[in-house]
Every structure is written in structure tokens, then in C-alpha cells.
Design an enzyme around this catalytic site. Structure first.
Site, PDB file in Angstrom:
ATOM      1  N   SER A 207       0.810  -1.212   0.000  1.00  0.00           N
ATOM      2  CA  SER A 207       0.000   0.000   0.000  1.00  0.00           C
ATOM      3  C   SER A 207       0.853   1.276   0.000  1.00  0.00           C
ATOM      4  O   SER A 207       1.724   1.423  -0.854  1.00  0.00           O
ATOM      5  CB  SER A 207      -0.954  -0.091   1.199  1.00  0.00           C
ATOM      6  N   ASP A 369      -9.695  -3.739  -5.404  1.00  0.00           N
ATOM      7  CA  ASP A 369      -9.388  -4.582  -4.234  1.00  0.00           C
ATOM      8  C   ASP A 369     -10.157  -4.125  -2.991  1.00  0.00           C
ATOM      9  O   ASP A 369      -9.802  -4.469  -1.870  1.00  0.00           O
ATOM     10  CB  ASP A 369      -7.873  -4.605  -3.972  1.00  0.00           C
ATOM     11  N   HIS A 403      -7.539  -5.684  -0.594  1.00  0.00           N
ATOM     12  CA  HIS A 403      -6.350  -4.864  -0.364  1.00  0.00           C
ATOM     13  C   HIS A 403      -5.428  -5.494   0.686  1.00  0.00           C
ATOM     14  O   HIS A 403      -4.211  -5.561   0.507  1.00  0.00           O
ATOM     15  CB  HIS A 403      -6.831  -3.481   0.111  1.00  0.00           C
TER      16      HIS A 403
END
Ligand SMILES: *[C@@H]1O[C@H](CO)[C@@H](O)[C@H](O)[C@H]1NC(C)=O
Ligand SMILES: *[C@@H]1O[C@H](CO)[C@@H](O)[C@H](O)[C@H]1NC(C)=O
Ligand SMILES: *[C@@H]1O[C@H](CO)[C@@H](O)[C@H](O)[C@H]1NC(C)=O
Ligand SMILES: *[C@@H]1O[C@H](CO)[C@@H](O)[C@H](O)[C@H]1NC(C)=O
Ligand SMILES: *[C@@H]1O[C@H](CO)[C@@H](O)[C@H](O)[C@H]1NC(C)=O
Length: 428
Positions: A207, A369, A403
């Protein structure tokens, strides 16, 4: 048998032939390229210390007497135990975590009288928190899986936690905390290589960690990158931000475990605007819809104003944040991007009456996601893969994976760690 159970069975059967059988593992374990991990937003621990300059009444009115006599370093982020034991600390800690922009220095800093430091730099031990839930979202399972194929903390496995409140600034503008992080990361990468027979490292990020690593690489001399970076595995990071980050939330919520619920605090961070949808990727498509007006990624300055951000904050989005996001480009080291898809992901927020502090009246979902939109993932091919500077580029999209699932679902983790092992085997 439901779909999930079936999938699990398939995985169990498949894992019998999984490439890292014990025999082949033992063989690679000696000469594994060192791995340096950068976790996502909110994953790094921060300690704080109050100095003589600290005046609760002006710096953090909600702290009242809660910090009386507090000396030395204490865990500011993330200490779920403390906040659960004493909920009155929540608004106090939220204020201590706030950043202020210093127009003289042209940079962000802590509120006066508060010093902070990142905990356990160099190791993966500082990721996550005392909250088991966030351990999963902060590479806890990835660390276990890497250890399962022979990686060892401090030997060939390192962590680069960072103060997730700060962001890179364009050249010529001050960003002293981020610059310090880049220097520390450079030293860590060199040390990791030196400890492992001078082999170059594999960077693995999740991320926001991916944006930071990409900024790190683009600001390092090409010769240094080629010498020290074997491969960059960027997980759950798109090339153009995500619509979901346009929800700045109501400023009155205050759940101790959700970083986004410290709404006024997160709005003060240099990273508040870092992953907003980029005009380069989202173009003129409306991402926020109201009765009176639609906002596209090009209209974000107006949208920020409508969300109560000051002129100064909007100007910083335009001059500090946007140039960095628009400059997202090929790191020019071998790279694998891994993202989850097939999870409903906010693509358009409808606030019919323009009340952005409230919950959206409707959220229109698309593919992604759950956080990052597929457009942002596909843009990686164009912005990195198609760049002539980029020799090796691979983009993996893992179906039905969120995610966080990419670094916690066993199927996805195996794919991820397999990429790390592949990178180890690559000749170039
Ligand atoms: C969290 O806060 C509690 C209570 O203030 C304290 O005892 C504990 O040491 C803190 N945790 C860490 C990791 O500092
Ligand atoms: C964009 O990237 C290039 C090459 O990496 C660099 O020279 C330039 O200074 C960067 N510009 C900004 C605004 O970050
Ligand atoms: C957040 O800031 C707004 C505007 O300054 C203020 O009205 C509100 O009370 C603040 N919320 C919290 C939880 O401090
Ligand atoms: C906003 O966009 C929608 C499509 O998403 C369109 O139907 C609508 O007419 C637009 N509204 C305005 C005010 O432009
Ligand atoms: C994703 O999940 C859905 C619903 O559980 C299932 O029907 C589909 O086959 C899955 N797709 C893949 C590629 O695993």
C-alpha cells in the site's frame, strides 16, 4: 461445499506440489537475497515525548491533566491497550498525533512540545500493534511466510517502518522527516546487502509503503539502484490513487482503533492527499456526484474546499502533493506489481445534497481490491511497464482478493512469496 471451502480444498491439493518443498528450500536458504519490507499506512509504531515547550492548553486542550508528570518516551501510535483502558486518552492522543504546517520552514511538523520517533527501525518487529487485527494488515503473516521459506529477522529480513503522517515533497520543497527516512532506508539497504555477501536487496512493500519506496528509488542515483536493488515487489499500490480516499469522514467520530476516525488528525497529515485519484488516471470521469455539481479528479481543489479545507491546505495539494503523484514513474529496477481484484470498490460517491461530512447517499462500486480502483492498477502497465527505462515489469492481478487479503490470504501470500523466490533465482 461452498465456494470458499472448495477453493481451500484446491489450495490444499495444490500446495502438495508447491515449489518450496523442504529440500529445495534448504538449498536456497543460505543464499537468499535480503528482503526489506515497507508496510502500509498506519502500520508503523510511533513513540512520543513531551518537552518543556508543551502547553496542554494550547497544544492539546483535550489532554487536560491526563499527561501530568509524563516524562520520557511513550507509545503514541498505536497503543490500543492504553486507549481501551482509558477512552479519555483518545482525543488527547489524537491531538498529539496532529501535524501542523510551518509556513516559515515550508514543512510539516509535530505540534509544539511534542517529539516523535519511529519504533524499531530496521526490523519487522515494530509493524502492526497490540491489536491482532492490524497485525494481519501490517505484514504479520507475510513475515511468517517469509520465515517459512528460510528468511530470518536481522539476518536477511529487515523492516523499514516510517512515520506515515509525512509524505515526499517535490524537489526544492522541504520535507525533512521524509528525507530522514530516505537516508535511513538507504543505510539499511546497504547494511542488509553487506551482511549478505553484498547481494542486492529485494524491496517488498504494501500500500502506501509502495509509494514511499517508489519515491525512494526515483530519488536514488541509477547506479545505486542497480547495485543495491535486485527487485521491487510492490503490493496493493496503484499508479493513480483511489476514489475511496475522497471520503474524509465526519470530524466527530473517534474510534480508538481506526486511524481514519481520528478525522481532524488525519486531515492534518501530509499524507491526507497522497492517494487521492490522479487526473492522469481518472481523467474527467465524475468521482463525486452531487445534485448541483459533479467533481472529477481535475476538480479536487474545489472538492477539498467544499470539504472545509483551508486555502493553504488546498494550495499544498496543488503545489506539494499533485506534482509528486503526477510524477509517479518507472523505478528502473526489475519490478513485480501484485494487486487483488474482484472486490467491490468505490468508484463514485454520491452526496446528493453536498453534505460531505455525512455518509454518502450512495456509493457506486466498480472492480478493484476494495480500496484501489482497477483503473489505478491497470495504469501501472502504462506508467511503468511501457516506460523504456523499465527492463523487467510484471503485473499480477489476484482474483477475489482484497487490499489486505494480498498480504494475508494464504493463496495470495503464496503467490507473493513465490515472486520473492523467483526474484532470488533471476540471473540479472
Ligand atoms: C500502552 O499504554 C499502556 C498504558 O498507558 C502502557 O502500560 C504500555 O506500556 C503501553 N504500550 C507500549 C508498547 O508502550
Ligand atoms: C519527477 O521525476 C524526475 C525523474 O525522476 C525528477 O528529475 C523530477 O525532479 C521529479 N519532479 C517532481 C515534481 O517530483
Ligand atoms: C474537528 O474540527 C472541527 C472544525 O475545526 C470542529 O468543529 C470539531 O469539533 C473537531 N472535532 C474533533 C473530534 O475534535
Ligand atoms: C453528473 O454525472 C452524472 C453521471 O454520472 C450525470 O448523469 C449528471 O447529469 C451529472 N450532473 C451534473 C450536475 O453535471
Ligand atoms: C470469485 O468468487 C466468486 C464468488 O465466491 C466465484 O464465483 C468465482 O469463481 C471466484 N473467482 C475466482 C477467479 O476465484
Amino acid at each position: 461445499m461452498d465456494g470458499q471451502a472448495q477453493l481451500l480444498l484446491v489450495l490444499l491439493v495444490a500446495s502438495a506440489t508447491w515449489p518450496f518443498s523442504v529440500g529445495s528450500l534448504a538449498r536456497v536458504a543460505d543464499d537468499l537475497h535480503p528482503v526489506v519490507l515497507l508496510p502500509g499506512y498506519g502500520c508503523s509504531h510511533l513513540d512520543a515525548r513531551l518537552t518543556d515547550e508543551f502547553e496542554p492548553a494550547s497544544a492539546a486542550p483535550s489532554c487536560g491533566g491526563a499527561l501530568n508528570g509524563k516524562t520520557g518516551w511513550f507509545r503514541l501510535w498505536n497503543n490500543r491497550t492504553a486507549l481501551q483502558e482509558d477512552p479519555a486518552l483518545v482525543p488527547c492522543y489524537a491531538e498529539l498525533l496532529r501535524l501542523v504546517y510551518d509556513p516559515v520552514a515550508g514543512d510539516y511538523r509535530n505540534v509544539p512540545g511534542v517529539e516523535t520517533r519511529v519504533v524499531s527501525f530496521g526490523t519487522t518487529r515494530g509493524f502492526g500493534s497490540d491489536d491482532p487485527g492490524s497485525k494481519t494488515g501490517c505484514m504479520g503473516k507475510l513475515v511468517e511466510t517469509l520465515e517459512g521459506v528460510g528468511y530470518r529477522e536481522g539476518k536477511n529480513l529487515f523492516g523499514a517502518p516510517y512515520d506515515f503522517r509525512y509524505a515526499p515533497a517535490p524537489p526544492g520543497q522541504a520535507s525533512s522527516e521524509f528525507s530522514c527516512f530516505l537516508s535511513s532506508l538507504r543505510v539499511l539497504v546497504e547494511k542488509a546487502s553487506k551482511r549478505n555477501g553484498n547481494m542486492p536487496v529485494i524491496l517488498v512493500t504494501h500500500s502506501l509503503g509502495g509509494l514511499n519506496a517508489n519515491a525512494f528509488l526515483s530519488r536514488s542515483p541509477l547506479a545505486w539502484r542497480r547495485r543495491y536493488v535486485k527487485h521491487f515487489v510492490m503490493v496493493s499500490t496503484g499508479a493513480g490513487g483511489s476514489v475511496f480516499r475522497l471520503r474524509f469522514g465526519s470530524s466527530s467520530s473517534s474510534s480508538p482503533t481506526d486511524p481514519l476516525s481520528f478525522a481532524n488528525t488525519t486531515r492534518s497529515f501530509a499524507t491526507a492527499f497522497s492517494v487521492l485519484p490522479s487526473p492522469k488516471v481518472f481523467g474527467h470521469a465524475p468521482v463525486v456526484v452531487t445534485r448541483a455539481k459533479n467533481y472529477s479528479a481535475y476538480n479536487i481543489p474545489e472538492y477539498l474546499r467544499a470539504n472545509g479545507f483551508s486555502d493553504g491546505e488546498v494550495a499544498r495539494y496543488v503545489t506539494r502533493v499533485l506534482p509528486v503523484s503526477l510524477n509517479f514513474s518507472a523505478p528502473a529496477v526489475p519490478m513485480t506489481c501484485i494487486n487483488g481484484i474482484g472486490v467491490p470498490t468505490p468508484e463514485k460517491l454520491v452526496y446528493w445534497d453536498g453534505d460531505f461530512g455525512a455518509k454518502p447517499d450512495q456509493v457506486v462500486y466498480g472492480d478493484g481490491d476494495g480500496a484501489i480502483n482497477i483503473a489505478s492498477m491497470l495504469a501501472l502497465d502504462a506508467l511503468i511497464g511501457a516506460d523504456p527505462e523499465q527492463d523487467y515489469f510484471k503485473s499480477l492481478l489476484i482474483h477475489n482478493t482484497s487490499h489486505v487479503g494480498v498480504i494475508s490470504d494464504s493463496f495470495a501470500l503464496e503467490r507473493l512469496v513465490n515472486e520473492v523466490l523467483e526474484a532470488n533465482r533471476a540471473i540479472v
